[in-house]
Structure formats: structure tokens, C-alpha cells
Scaffold this active site. Sequence first.
Site, short mmCIF file in Angstrom:
data_model
loop_
_atom_site.label_atom_id
_atom_site.label_comp_id
_atom_site.label_asym_id
_atom_site.label_seq_id
_atom_site.Cartn_x
_atom_site.Cartn_y
_atom_site.Cartn_z
CB CYS A 156 -1.00 0.03 1.15
SG CYS A 156 -1.36 -1.52 1.91
NE ARG A 187 2.29 -8.39 5.92
CZ ARG A 187 1.01 -8.31 5.64
NH1 ARG A 187 0.14 -9.02 6.34
NH2 ARG A 187 0.57 -7.54 4.66
CD GLN A 237 -1.00 -9.29 0.58
OE1 GLN A 237 -0.85 -8.11 0.28
NE2 GLN A 237 -1.55 -9.66 1.71
CG ASP A 267 -1.76 -5.54 -2.26
OD1 ASP A 267 -2.96 -5.28 -2.04
OD2 ASP A 267 -0.82 -5.09 -1.58
CG HIS A 298 -3.61 -0.33 -2.80
ND1 HIS A 298 -2.46 -1.07 -2.95
CD2 HIS A 298 -4.05 -0.54 -1.53
CE1 HIS A 298 -2.21 -1.71 -1.82
NE2 HIS A 298 -3.15 -1.41 -0.94
CE LYS A 306 -12.50 -5.78 8.58
NZ LYS A 306 -11.42 -6.64 8.99
CG HIS A 326 -6.20 -0.98 1.33
ND1 HIS A 326 -4.84 -0.87 1.51
CD2 HIS A 326 -6.75 0.13 1.88
CE1 HIS A 326 -4.58 0.27 2.14
NE2 HIS A 326 -5.72 0.89 2.38
ZN LIG Z 1 -3.33 -2.18 0.91
#
Ligand SMILES: [Zn+2]
Length: 642
Positions: free
Chosen positions: A342, A371, A389, A391, A393, A472, A518
Site C-alpha cells: 500500500c 513479515r 499477494q 494486491d 489499490h 470493509k 485496498h
Molecule cells: Zn493495501
Amino acid sequence: MSEMITVTLPDGSQKQTARGTTIGDFVREGIGAGLAKAALFARANGQDMDMSRPLTEDVKLQIFTSKSPEGLDLIRHDAAHVVASAVQRLFPGTQVTIGPSTEEGFYYDFFREKPFTPEDLEKIEAEANALLKKDEAFVRTEISMEDAVRLFEQKGETFKVEIVKDIAAKGAKTLTLYTHGDWVDFCLGPHAPSTGKIGVIKILSSSGAYWRGDHRNPMLQRIYGTAFFDKKALQEYVTRIEESKKRDHRKLGKELDLFHFHPYAPGAAFWTPKGTALYQTLSDWMRGLTAGDGYVEIKTPLMFNKGLWETSGHWGKYKENMFLVLDNETGEHDFSLKPMNCPSHHLYFGFKRHSYRDLPLRLHTQDVLHRNEAAGSLGGLTRVRQFAQDDAHIYCMESQITDEVRRFVKLLDRVYKAVGLTYAVKLSTRPEQRLGDDSLWDRAEGGLKTALESLGLAYELAPGDGAFYGPKIDFTVSDSIGRRWQLGTMQLDYLAPQRFDLNYIGEDNAEHRPVVLHRAIFGSFERFTAILIEHFAGAFPAWLAPIQAVLVTVADRQLDYARKVRDDLRAKGYRVEVDERGMTLNAKIREAQIQKVPFTLVVGDAEVEAGGVAPRRYGGEDLKSMKLADFEAVLAKEGALP
Ligand SMILES: [Zn+2]
Ligand SMILES: [Zn+2]
């Protein structure tokens, strides 16, 4: 005439009843005998209570039966009492300690020199189930702390005495006891009206455990068990546990040769050629889907100076979870491997001046993330330190939220359907502590609701469960054996655009803040791969299988032909092998089944002569000899990304 109070039911309807009426009596007289019989416990003004408790004030009342997950949790707690009473009946001199509920049942810790043998556990299970037949009432009483200490001292229950004294020391004046038959324990309750409400009890296992988890304390014997409303549900549970063990992705990962781990890289996988093919297929699939849905893919650095994490807020709150890197020039650990994409996407957004015409901007990235999870919590592909991911945005105007949510859910639906995962939707709304005023939250939550409702999607509302920076939507999938996994998510974020000072020029020529969404569908590739391995039990559909077809020859003289077929198919992008090992045809066919290859292509003299193959599907279906072009048509159809 006695004084009346008002009872409000979940459907909003209201009923009057005399103050002091028990919940059970109220349900029988005010609602119906059927529900009164099925009722296990009640929630009165938010507090869980026995059906035997009196109603003393105006109340919002909800009744729980065997139809609800809360009902199942309750009888598992009931079952813990029953099991403890069975143990003390069978093994006099055994002391009881504590017996909390767990996600799938309960455990109870006993003090006894000798561990329980498997035969002991069988006896306990039989005794506990026999006790259910007696259908003894759970009777609630309250006594003073002094009486409670005396009661458990008389029974020789030294551990219980210790707990009661602890509770008294914290200021409690009374203790709640629950008795069934002649057996008594203290707990907060509630309990079902009687033991007969529990359908069946299953003892699962036993192990040693220290009193209060401290190894200087006495060793206790812990018994794990569970309970269900009926034998059918228990049988389904037992089958699911056995099936889960067979499907464990760590076990299948070895058997199918997909990945390895090494102690030198805890929580980071080595992917074999087959594992890499699987991973890469998922990655390519998602790249294609997102590109087709208006996303752009970018790559951002893997390592960032702490300045970024200070801006995003992670340096303060999330530092322990990040791998810090030494900068030789400053001598400080002021760089970090990125734990999420992000903040780097937000930086990227800020590189250009955006107009409302650029929005929505959908940025997709599959970069490697790290992580720092505790070493003890790592295991298989579901708990890792290094992962990627799917992922993305989405930067958009507030007015675009509904459309973006709809678009995302459609994409997610397509992905989950393609792999046969069903899903449930949860909408989490404003928490107590939150950023922004109520009108902002009204608009944000309204946008999400409108999107879900316009898609005709049923969703569960989780009031207060949203993040402080936005509401969310979470998607929980059910796999082929009914296990649930939380996977997809879409999170509205009003905070990041502020922290990163993100702007766009609106139609009115003034600067505005975009909203960030996200979103992820797979979540991490590693975990999603693990879920798919278990979901398919390693037998992937042809489009996903690491090896789509394996050629096996009747005799070595057909090998040259088999290699040519393999090379032709590979040149067209298919994943094909020849089994050249010196084994019999049947052994090679069996091996291909063990490896769960979708198509085994048998080649004998007849196939060489006809320019064909004789395919068999995984599972045994014989498709009979066919021209290579005809098999290619099958592969083109089933091997194509969905
Ligand atoms: Zn994010
Ligand atoms: Zn209890």
C-alpha cells in the site's frame, strides 16, 4: 395484578409479561410451545442467560436453539461439565480444574497421577453419553464465596478452592454454581435446560498440561472433546477431520513434489518446477484478469527507508513485524523490507498530478513481501514470512465507490467460481474509535451496501468491526470439505490519502482527496495455493495442474514418437512430460494417477501408426485412441485459463 414489563423480540415486535416471569415461561406462553421446547438459552439486553432466569425489566430478548452456532457452542460447554462428571464417577480421587470451550469443542484438565489410556477415553465417552440419556436438569444457584470455599474443600477439590479464592480476592461476593444430578461446578453459565439437549459427545484425545500453564506447577491430564446435536453431524465432523489429514498441503506438497522449506530460510518456500508451474499459473491468471478489468500492473521497490513507514504510520505500530535492514552509510537499521504494497502505491500515485479523468486508477502489484512472524508460529504455506499477494489499490472519487465495489465483487465471483469455492460476505461498519464524521461514514457504508444489494448478494452485518479508517467487506470461502477460510477483502481507506497528501483536480478545478480501496482476491499466493491443494486434494483441473499430461509408452520403441508429441504440445504452451523410466506400462499409469496428472496419454504401435494417443483421465475414464489433433482440442478447452 402484577406489574407488566415489555419484551422486544428480534423482529421488532413487542409483548407484555408480568415482571418476574421466567424466560422459559414467557416463551411458552408468549411465543409458542415449539420454541419453548427447542430453546437452549436466551440473550436478554445483550447478556446470555438460562431459560430459567426471571425477566425483571423491559428487555430485548433473543432465543437460541440448535439452529444457531451459538447453540452449538453452548452444548459443547454443557458437554464439558458432563465429561468432568463422568471422569469423577469412573476415576474416584481425580480432581477437576478448568474446562473451557474451544473453537471446535472443549477440553477439561484433571489432576491425576496416571495419564488416561485410550481405553480410559473410550470408557469416559461411553459414560458421558450414557449420562445424556438421563436428561438431568442444569440447576443454577448462587452461593457466598465463603460457602463456595467450604463446599470445594469438603469435596477435596484443591484446585477449585484455589480458583474460588482468587475470584474472591478480586472482589466477587457470590459464585454461580451449576449442578446436574449430584455433580456441581462453578461457572458463569449459561447452560441448556438439561443434559438431554446435547445430542452426542465425542472424546477426541488427551495430553499432559501444566496447571496454569506453568511447568513448575503440577502436571494435569487434559481431555479434548466435542459435542453435536446429532450423530450425523458428528459423523460429518469425523469424516472431515480424517479428510483434512489426507489433504494436508504439507503432506501433499511432498507427495506431489511441489515445495520445500529449509531451516536456513524459515517461513520462505522453495518451489520445485511443478510448484513453480502451479504458482505461476495462478499469477498469470490473476494478471490477465486484472488487466482485462482495467487495472494496470506496476512494480515498486522491495526495500524502503523508514521515512515511508513513518508517513504510513507503520514505523510506530508495526515495526516488530518488519525485517529491518542495516544501512552501512548511516550505521542504522533504518531500511526495511516491505511488509505490504500500500504505502509504495500511495507514493506512486503522488508522482503525477491527477485529474478526475484519471480516476479510478487501479494499481496491481504481485511483489514479494516479508513479515516477521514469530518462528514458532510458522508452518507450511499458511504461516510464512515471505509471500506475495494479488494486491491492488484503487484510487477513486467517493461517487465511484459503489461501481468499484460492484466491479471487484464480479471479478472475485468469477475467480472463486472457477475453482469451485463458495463464499459468504461480511460487511464491517464504523467502530467506536474512528476517523471522520458520521456523514462520511454514512456515505462510505451506504456505498458498500448499495453495491452488495444491487448484486443481490446476501451479507452479514458486523457493526463496529470496521477499521478506524473505513468500513470493509470480507469474503469467507468454503472448500470442498466444508472448511472455511477468510480470503478476499475490500477495505475503504480515508486515512492514507490524508497521510500521503494525495489529491486530484476535480471537475470544479479544485483539489480533492481521493478514496483508496485496498483489495485482494487470493490474499497471499502461498496461502491460496495451500487452500487450493487441500480443496482439490492435489487433483487440479487441467488448466491449473503443474503437469497437464504425461505420455507413457507400451514399449521403448514408441519413445521417439512420444517425445515428438511432448515437444509439439510444449511448443503450444502445454505442460507435458514423457515418463521414460524403465517400468511396466501399468506401473507408469499408476504413477501418473498417484501424481494426479489430469491426462495420461498411452502410446503403443497403433497410436504411432495413426498419429494419435490414447488418453485416460485422472480417476480412470478411458477416452479411447484418438488423433493427436482431437486430444489437442480437449486440452485447449480444459487447459485454458478460466
Ligand atoms: Zn493495501
Ligand atoms: Zn458451565
